[in-house]
Design a protein around this motif. Structure first.
Motif, PDB file in Angstrom:
ATOM      1  N   UNK A  56      40.526  53.470 166.107  1.00 21.96           N
ATOM      2  CA  UNK A  56      39.405  53.528 167.051  1.00 21.96           C
ATOM      3  C   UNK A  56      38.757  54.910 167.029  1.00 21.96           C
ATOM      4  N   UNK A  57      39.586  55.950 166.952  1.00 24.96           N
ATOM      5  CA  UNK A  57      39.058  57.315 166.862  1.00 24.96           C
ATOM      6  C   UNK A  57      38.250  57.467 165.573  1.00 24.96           C
ATOM      7  N   UNK A  58      38.729  56.862 164.483  1.00 30.91           N
ATOM      8  CA  UNK A  58      38.007  56.917 163.211  1.00 30.91           C
ATOM      9  C   UNK A  58      36.652  56.245 163.279  1.00 30.91           C
ATOM     10  N   UNK A  59      36.562  55.132 163.999  1.00 29.34           N
ATOM     11  CA  UNK A  59      35.278  54.439 164.174  1.00 29.34           C
ATOM     12  C   UNK A  59      34.304  55.354 164.915  1.00 29.34           C
ATOM     13  N   UNK A  60      34.781  56.024 165.959  1.00 23.27           N
ATOM     14  CA  UNK A  60      33.884  56.905 166.716  1.00 23.27           C
ATOM     15  C   UNK A  60      33.490  58.148 165.906  1.00 23.27           C
ATOM     16  N   UNK A  61      34.359  58.613 165.029  1.00 20.56           N
ATOM     17  CA  UNK A  61      34.059  59.812 164.228  1.00 20.56           C
ATOM     18  C   UNK A  61      33.287  59.501 162.955  1.00 20.56           C
ATOM     19  N   UNK A  63      32.014  56.160 161.966  1.00 17.97           N
ATOM     20  CA  UNK A  63      31.102  55.027 161.963  1.00 17.97           C
ATOM     21  C   UNK A  63      31.808  53.693 162.010  1.00 17.97           C
ATOM     22  N   UNK A  64      31.017  52.657 162.284  1.00 21.25           N
ATOM     23  CA  UNK A  64      31.565  51.319 162.541  1.00 21.25           C
ATOM     24  C   UNK A  64      32.244  50.681 161.331  1.00 21.25           C
ATOM     25  N   UNK A  67      37.758  51.495 158.761  1.00 22.70           N
ATOM     26  CA  UNK A  67      38.837  50.540 158.983  1.00 22.70           C
ATOM     27  C   UNK A  67      38.579  49.158 158.427  1.00 22.70           C
ATOM     28  N   UNK A  68      37.382  48.940 157.870  1.00 19.76           N
ATOM     29  CA  UNK A  68      37.045  47.609 157.390  1.00 19.76           C
ATOM     30  C   UNK A  68      37.081  47.482 155.861  1.00 19.76           C
ATOM     31  N   UNK A  69      37.111  48.577 155.143  1.00 23.36           N
ATOM     32  CA  UNK A  69      37.117  48.529 153.674  1.00 23.36           C
ATOM     33  C   UNK A  69      38.451  47.986 153.162  1.00 23.36           C
ATOM     34  N   UNK A  70      38.439  47.220 152.063  1.00 26.06           N
ATOM     35  CA  UNK A  70      39.692  46.694 151.500  1.00 26.06           C
ATOM     36  C   UNK A  70      40.656  47.815 151.086  1.00 26.06           C
ATOM     37  N   UNK A  71      40.103  48.987 150.789  1.00 26.70           N
ATOM     38  CA  UNK A  71      40.943  50.113 150.351  1.00 26.70           C
ATOM     39  C   UNK A  71      41.451  50.958 151.517  1.00 26.70           C
TER      40      UNK A  71
END
Length: 178
Positions: A56-61, A63-64, A67-71
């Motif tokens: 969640x912290x990564x999304x805020x730092x 972008x949306x 956490x969604x990339x296959x890698x």
């Protein structure tokens, strides 16, 4: 960032007194692999919660899309899958953690450990780690940094070399050498 104190785990690939580079010419870091039994639901739950919070912290730092990339890389790995031929990792998960700064080392009574041979691959301990998101050169994921180590008990050395304390007993002058 979320700090986690693990339950009792087996320590492997221990470099807590002298940093080592993961690859030749790379940056030297203090590191270890914390091997966590699959039945330690409390520790695994804390680690999974820290991974979720760091994501969640990564999304805020970052972008949306974070956490969604296959890698996308998650640090908690299954020993039965990733190290099936290594008995030390059987029925366990593991985390590889590192730090640029030397971790604090204490014994089970929280006394400082000064002997550099006291914490080794094969001993048991608890580890203080901090989860955080990263995005570097197109690589994204969650990682944990190594804070401190509490040694709880000795175990069988995983380095292949026995400790001197395990090989010898006290020697008296009247002992006969064979």
């Amino acid at each position: 960032m979320t700090k986690v104190i693990t339950g009792k785990c087996l320590l492997s690939y221990v470099f807590v007194n002298k940093p080592k580079a993961a690859v030749a010419g790379g940056e030297e870091k203090y590191s270890l692999s914390a091997i966590i039994p699959k039945n330690d639901k409390a520790t695994l739950g804390k680690i999974e919660a820290a991974i979720e919070k760091a994501t969640k912290e990564g999304v805020s730092r970052f972008g949306s899309k974070f956490g969604k990339a296959p890698s996308f890389r998650i640090p908690l790995r299954d020993g039965d899958v990733d190290k099936p031929d290594d008995e030390a990792y059987k029925d366990s998960y593991f985390l590889n953690v590192n730090s640029k700064t030397k971790p604090g080392l204490v014994d089970k009574d929280v006394n400082p450990i000064l002997d550099p041979t006291e914490v080794y691959s094969g001993c048991y301990g608890r580890v203080s780690i901090t989860g955080f998101p990263y995005s570097v050169n197109g690589s994204t994921g969650i990682s944990f940094s190594l804070n401190n180590v509490q040694k709880l008990e000795d175990g069988e050395s995983l380095g292949g070399k026995p400790r001197a304390e395990d090989d010898f007993s006290a020697f008296a002058d009247d002992d006969i050498l064979g």
